[in-house]
Design a protein around this motif. Sequence first.
Motif, PDB file in Angstrom:
ATOM      1  N   ILE A 295       0.923  -1.412   0.194  1.00  0.00           N
ATOM      2  CA  ILE A 295      -0.308  -0.118   0.090  1.00  0.00           C
ATOM      3  C   ILE A 295       0.636   1.119   0.222  1.00  0.00           C
ATOM      4  O   ILE A 295       0.328   2.206  -0.797  1.00  0.00           O
ATOM      5  N   SER A 296       1.389   0.951   0.748  1.00  0.00           N
ATOM      6  CA  SER A 296       3.144   2.364   0.811  1.00  0.00           C
ATOM      7  C   SER A 296       3.806   2.369  -0.918  1.00  0.00           C
ATOM      8  O   SER A 296       3.745   3.399  -1.110  1.00  0.00           O
ATOM      9  N   LEU A 297       3.581   1.642  -1.307  1.00  0.00           N
ATOM     10  CA  LEU A 297       4.409   1.405  -3.230  1.00  0.00           C
ATOM     11  C   LEU A 297       3.312   2.440  -3.765  1.00  0.00           C
ATOM     12  O   LEU A 297       3.438   3.048  -4.694  1.00  0.00           O
ATOM     13  N   LEU A 298       1.851   1.975  -3.351  1.00  0.00           N
ATOM     14  CA  LEU A 298       1.014   2.566  -4.332  1.00  0.00           C
ATOM     15  C   LEU A 298       0.436   3.514  -3.551  1.00  0.00           C
ATOM     16  O   LEU A 298      -0.145   4.438  -5.001  1.00  0.00           O
ATOM     17  N   PHE A 299       0.599   4.327  -2.583  1.00  0.00           N
ATOM     18  CA  PHE A 299       0.467   5.371  -2.340  1.00  0.00           C
ATOM     19  C   PHE A 299       1.573   6.430  -3.011  1.00  0.00           C
ATOM     20  O   PHE A 299       1.460   7.209  -3.437  1.00  0.00           O
ATOM     21  N   LEU A 300       2.460   6.246  -3.031  1.00  0.00           N
ATOM     22  CA  LEU A 300       3.505   6.482  -3.812  1.00  0.00           C
ATOM     23  C   LEU A 300       3.750   6.647  -5.475  1.00  0.00           C
ATOM     24  O   LEU A 300       3.572   7.672  -5.948  1.00  0.00           O
ATOM     25  N   ALA A 301       2.601   5.794  -5.888  1.00  0.00           N
ATOM     26  CA  ALA A 301       2.824   6.130  -7.348  1.00  0.00           C
ATOM     27  C   ALA A 301       1.718   6.731  -7.983  1.00  0.00           C
ATOM     28  O   ALA A 301       1.477   7.550  -8.601  1.00  0.00           O
ATOM     29  N   ALA A 302       0.889   7.276  -6.817  1.00  0.00           N
ATOM     30  CA  ALA A 302      -0.633   7.422  -7.133  1.00  0.00           C
ATOM     31  C   ALA A 302       0.269   9.365  -6.596  1.00  0.00           C
ATOM     32  O   ALA A 302      -0.896  10.038  -7.164  1.00  0.00           O
ATOM     33  N   LEU A 303       0.803   9.554  -5.671  1.00  0.00           N
ATOM     34  CA  LEU A 303       1.149  10.937  -4.691  1.00  0.00           C
ATOM     35  C   LEU A 303       1.578  11.487  -5.713  1.00  0.00           C
ATOM     36  O   LEU A 303       0.906  13.304  -6.280  1.00  0.00           O
ATOM     37  N   TRP A 304       2.438  11.195  -6.343  1.00  0.00           N
ATOM     38  CA  TRP A 304       3.059  12.772  -7.384  1.00  0.00           C
ATOM     39  C   TRP A 304       1.673  12.914  -8.612  1.00  0.00           C
ATOM     40  O   TRP A 304       1.353  14.100  -9.108  1.00  0.00           O
ATOM     41  N   ILE A 305       1.821  12.152  -9.061  1.00  0.00           N
ATOM     42  CA  ILE A 305       0.286  12.687 -10.224  1.00  0.00           C
ATOM     43  C   ILE A 305      -0.494  13.235 -10.347  1.00  0.00           C
ATOM     44  O   ILE A 305      -1.122  14.252 -10.760  1.00  0.00           O
TER      45      ILE A 305
END
Length: 423
Positions: A295-305
Amino acid sequence: MIVLMIYVAIFVLAYIAYHFIVGKSVSNLGFNARKTVTFGDESAVTPNRSASVISIISIFVIWGAFTGSQISPIHVPGPFIGDTSFLYTATNAQNQTSDAKVFIRVSRVGEDAGIPETSDESQNGFARDDALKVAAWRSGLIRVQKNDEGGKEEGYRVTAINGHPIAPLQSVGVEDGVVNMTAKGSLSFVPYKGWQMEPIWLPAPEAIVTRLFEIIQDGYQGVALSENIGWSLFRVIVGFALGSLVGIPLGYAMGLNNWFRGWFDPIVEFMRPIPPLALIPLVIIWFGIWEQGKISLLFLAALWIMTISARAGVSGVNISKVHAAYSLGASKLQILLHVIIPNSLPEIFTGARVAMGVCWGTVVAAELVAAEKGAGKMIIAASKFQQTDIVIMGIILIGIIGFGIDILMRMAEKVLVPWKGKG
């Protein structure tokens, strides 16, 4: 390359046929017919549903043709299946020559075919007929020296195949395949493979469908298909939601305040081009391999976009609307709620669609590393056992679900942002 050329040829022929047979009859219909200029007008370009249908059908026809599918009306040449033979000439230690035949039975992979019978004709020479069974797309080693009289003596060698000279590391083409000679003088038969793909590389469409129903009914490695897909969706939704909750306010702050823009802009622009998959090793070190890490990885994937889309949404608000609101006595909060947020939502929804696609692709890759359940886990487990049908089935499901998510977000955008594109 052959498949690509066929697909391009189908595209060109279908385009020409549609343009000259159907295109003229429908060109005068619809709103575009009343436009004086359509080339260069993005609003005049809409998906041609006939082209979409032909494209999908073409893909399945090519897939079936190159896999020997039972549901395909056409097939490219497949591998040789059946009985064949070739004649070899052997020379013994006394420099005498003798001819014999090798009878070969080629069967489909997985079939239990018996060894063919050798010739009943009397053989006067030292060479003796031999037999071999081999599966399609495979090769079989023939040690004729073990069967021939004096074959183990020094100086024995095979010198010709069907009358054509052969030497170690050379090949001779025969009727239904190729005969190779190894460095030690043994023969190897490779049957004609044709153009069709071996099932281990690309199964036929019906094999994928059959496997899908089997896994829907029985699951895979003790886990139901719905459970695998459900866990992947859960991780994506949670990671995307967290990324949006942080990224959208951060984007608004960067679009409205110089200090926030200067503080976070280097961080956002530095992290934006880094692929989420490159962060997997670091996330595993920091958060472990379980749900928190994924979930942390997916959070970072969505955060910047989401941050960039919200910032771009604020930047794209028409300044005349802001001036009009101020002239009517609106406060900063009212301008934010009634001008900036509504006018930035189209840009945010575009970013959300991109972020969801990135998250969906990232979760599958994250599950390849370590997961007990999930679509990615199912794919990597099947690949270890060379179950290509399950791998392709999982890939197709991932694509369908990702496409479905995008359609749902488009529908939500039409409902929640009906003013998009209307000025």
